[in-house]
Design a protein around this motif. Structure first.
Motif, PDB file in Angstrom:
ATOM      1  N   ALA A   1      67.915 -27.920  11.605  1.00 56.10           N
ATOM      2  CA  ALA A   1      68.579 -26.532  11.711  1.00 56.10           C
ATOM      3  C   ALA A   1      69.804 -26.819  10.761  1.00 56.10           C
ATOM      4  O   ALA A   1      69.872 -25.707   9.684  1.00 56.10           O
ATOM      5  CB  ALA A   1      69.167 -26.194  12.831  1.00 56.10           C
ATOM      6  N   LEU A   2      70.303 -27.805  10.792  1.00 56.32           N
ATOM      7  CA  LEU A   2      71.495 -27.995   9.631  1.00 56.32           C
ATOM      8  C   LEU A   2      70.993 -28.316   8.347  1.00 56.32           C
ATOM      9  O   LEU A   2      71.620 -27.887   7.293  1.00 56.32           O
ATOM     10  CB  LEU A   2      72.388 -29.468   9.983  1.00 56.32           C
ATOM     11  CG  LEU A   2      73.177 -29.108  11.283  1.00 56.32           C
ATOM     12  CD1 LEU A   2      73.770 -30.511  11.671  1.00 56.32           C
ATOM     13  CD2 LEU A   2      74.248 -28.334  11.035  1.00 56.32           C
ATOM     14  N   ARG A   3      69.867 -28.854   8.149  1.00 58.71           N
ATOM     15  CA  ARG A   3      69.197 -29.090   6.900  1.00 58.71           C
ATOM     16  C   ARG A   3      68.768 -27.567   6.063  1.00 58.71           C
ATOM     17  O   ARG A   3      68.901 -27.379   5.151  1.00 58.71           O
ATOM     18  CB  ARG A   3      68.007 -30.001   6.759  1.00 58.71           C
ATOM     19  CG  ARG A   3      68.159 -31.462   6.685  1.00 58.71           C
ATOM     20  CD  ARG A   3      67.167 -32.166   6.681  1.00 58.71           C
ATOM     21  NE  ARG A   3      67.701 -33.669   6.783  1.00 58.71           N
ATOM     22  CZ  ARG A   3      66.815 -34.739   7.307  1.00 58.71           C
ATOM     23  NH1 ARG A   3      65.738 -34.575   7.917  1.00 58.71           N
ATOM     24  NH2 ARG A   3      67.304 -35.985   7.076  1.00 58.71           N
ATOM     25  N   ALA A   4      68.148 -26.868   7.155  1.00 54.52           N
ATOM     26  CA  ALA A   4      67.662 -25.383   6.559  1.00 54.52           C
ATOM     27  C   ALA A   4      69.165 -24.662   6.267  1.00 54.52           C
ATOM     28  O   ALA A   4      69.132 -24.007   5.173  1.00 54.52           O
ATOM     29  CB  ALA A   4      67.363 -24.750   7.833  1.00 54.52           C
ATOM     30  N   GLU A   5      70.222 -24.813   7.132  1.00 57.12           N
ATOM     31  CA  GLU A   5      71.461 -24.090   6.871  1.00 57.12           C
ATOM     32  C   GLU A   5      72.027 -24.393   5.443  1.00 57.12           C
ATOM     33  O   GLU A   5      72.407 -23.699   4.632  1.00 57.12           O
ATOM     34  CB  GLU A   5      72.433 -24.407   7.915  1.00 57.12           C
ATOM     35  CG  GLU A   5      73.771 -23.599   7.721  1.00 57.12           C
ATOM     36  CD  GLU A   5      74.506 -24.009   9.026  1.00 57.12           C
ATOM     37  OE1 GLU A   5      75.759 -24.110   8.899  1.00 57.12           O
ATOM     38  OE2 GLU A   5      74.147 -24.045  10.161  1.00 57.12           O
ATOM     39  N   ARG A   6      71.949 -25.921   5.130  1.00 58.63           N
ATOM     40  CA  ARG A   6      72.552 -26.485   3.955  1.00 58.63           C
ATOM     41  C   ARG A   6      71.707 -25.809   3.000  1.00 58.63           C
ATOM     42  O   ARG A   6      72.146 -25.623   1.578  1.00 58.63           O
ATOM     43  CB  ARG A   6      72.216 -27.896   3.857  1.00 58.63           C
ATOM     44  CG  ARG A   6      72.977 -28.560   2.443  1.00 58.63           C
ATOM     45  CD  ARG A   6      72.792 -29.965   2.512  1.00 58.63           C
ATOM     46  NE  ARG A   6      71.500 -30.338   2.559  1.00 58.63           N
ATOM     47  CZ  ARG A   6      70.828 -31.565   2.791  1.00 58.63           C
ATOM     48  NH1 ARG A   6      71.612 -32.545   3.149  1.00 58.63           N
ATOM     49  NH2 ARG A   6      69.609 -31.828   2.738  1.00 58.63           N
ATOM     50  N   GLU A   7      70.410 -25.687   2.661  1.00 58.59           N
ATOM     51  CA  GLU A   7      69.580 -25.235   1.801  1.00 58.59           C
ATOM     52  C   GLU A   7      69.698 -23.916   1.420  1.00 58.59           C
ATOM     53  O   GLU A   7      69.350 -23.406   0.452  1.00 58.59           O
ATOM     54  CB  GLU A   7      67.987 -25.471   2.198  1.00 58.59           C
ATOM     55  CG  GLU A   7      67.659 -26.944   2.293  1.00 58.59           C
ATOM     56  CD  GLU A   7      67.958 -27.841   0.948  1.00 58.59           C
ATOM     57  OE1 GLU A   7      67.318 -27.193  -0.151  1.00 58.59           O
ATOM     58  OE2 GLU A   7      68.024 -28.836   1.099  1.00 58.59           O
ATOM     59  N   ALA A   8      70.152 -23.008   2.498  1.00 57.05           N
ATOM     60  CA  ALA A   8      70.394 -21.788   2.348  1.00 57.05           C
ATOM     61  C   ALA A   8      71.689 -21.435   1.860  1.00 57.05           C
ATOM     62  O   ALA A   8      71.930 -20.141   1.235  1.00 57.05           O
ATOM     63  CB  ALA A   8      70.223 -20.959   3.715  1.00 57.05           C
ATOM     64  N   LEU A   9      72.653 -22.327   1.617  1.00 58.89           N
ATOM     65  CA  LEU A   9      73.976 -22.019   0.754  1.00 58.89           C
ATOM     66  C   LEU A   9      73.781 -21.811  -0.541  1.00 58.89           C
ATOM     67  O   LEU A   9      72.809 -22.599  -1.279  1.00 58.89           O
ATOM     68  CB  LEU A   9      74.800 -23.451   1.093  1.00 58.89           C
ATOM     69  CG  LEU A   9      75.216 -23.681   2.591  1.00 58.89           C
ATOM     70  CD1 LEU A   9      75.975 -25.091   2.523  1.00 58.89           C
ATOM     71  CD2 LEU A   9      76.143 -22.563   3.148  1.00 58.89           C
ATOM     72  N   VAL A  10      74.470 -20.915  -0.993  1.00 59.05           N
ATOM     73  CA  VAL A  10      74.587 -20.271  -2.529  1.00 59.05           C
ATOM     74  C   VAL A  10      75.911 -20.708  -2.839  1.00 59.05           C
ATOM     75  O   VAL A  10      76.903 -20.066  -2.469  1.00 59.05           O
ATOM     76  CB  VAL A  10      73.988 -19.200  -2.441  1.00 59.05           C
ATOM     77  CG1 VAL A  10      74.135 -18.586  -4.110  1.00 59.05           C
ATOM     78  CG2 VAL A  10      72.591 -18.864  -1.849  1.00 59.05           C
TER      79      VAL A  10
END
Length: 104
Positions: free
Chosen positions: A34-43
């Protein structure tokens, strides 16, 4: 950052584990995903820099140099710098290598 497996990882892989450990590992794995997905979604927020930034910087440095050249300012500026700097070292550069020399 990935590390080498610890003993408990080898125990799980080897089949010597408890259900509680497996449940906790699954929870940690889900949190990590979940944290990796959240990091990837950061713009990243774009930063608008002035087009004449190099000229602005040169003017700032020239103004700073002029200010520090004033005898009244130079003394107190030197005193402040002495509180900030512990050691000054000399960097010796030769073809393809660099070496720092520190005072004794």
């Amino acid at each position: 950052m990935r590390r080498q497996p610890h003993g408990w990882v080898r125990a799980v892989e080897g089949g010597t584990f408890s259900e509680a450990l497996i449940e906790r590992l699954n929870a940690v794995d889900a949190e990590l995903k979940a944290l990796r997905a959240e990091r990837e979604a950061l713009v990243p927020t774009p930063i608008d820099l002035p087009e004449d930034l190099p000229a602005l910087y040169r003017a700032y440095v020239a103004d700073l140099a002029s200010t520090l050249s004033d005898e009244v300012v130079a003394g107190s500026a030197a005193d402040e710098l002495h509180t900030l700097i512990d050691t000054v070292c000399e960097l010796e550069r030769t073809e393809g290598t660099s070496r720092a020399r520190y005072p004794r």
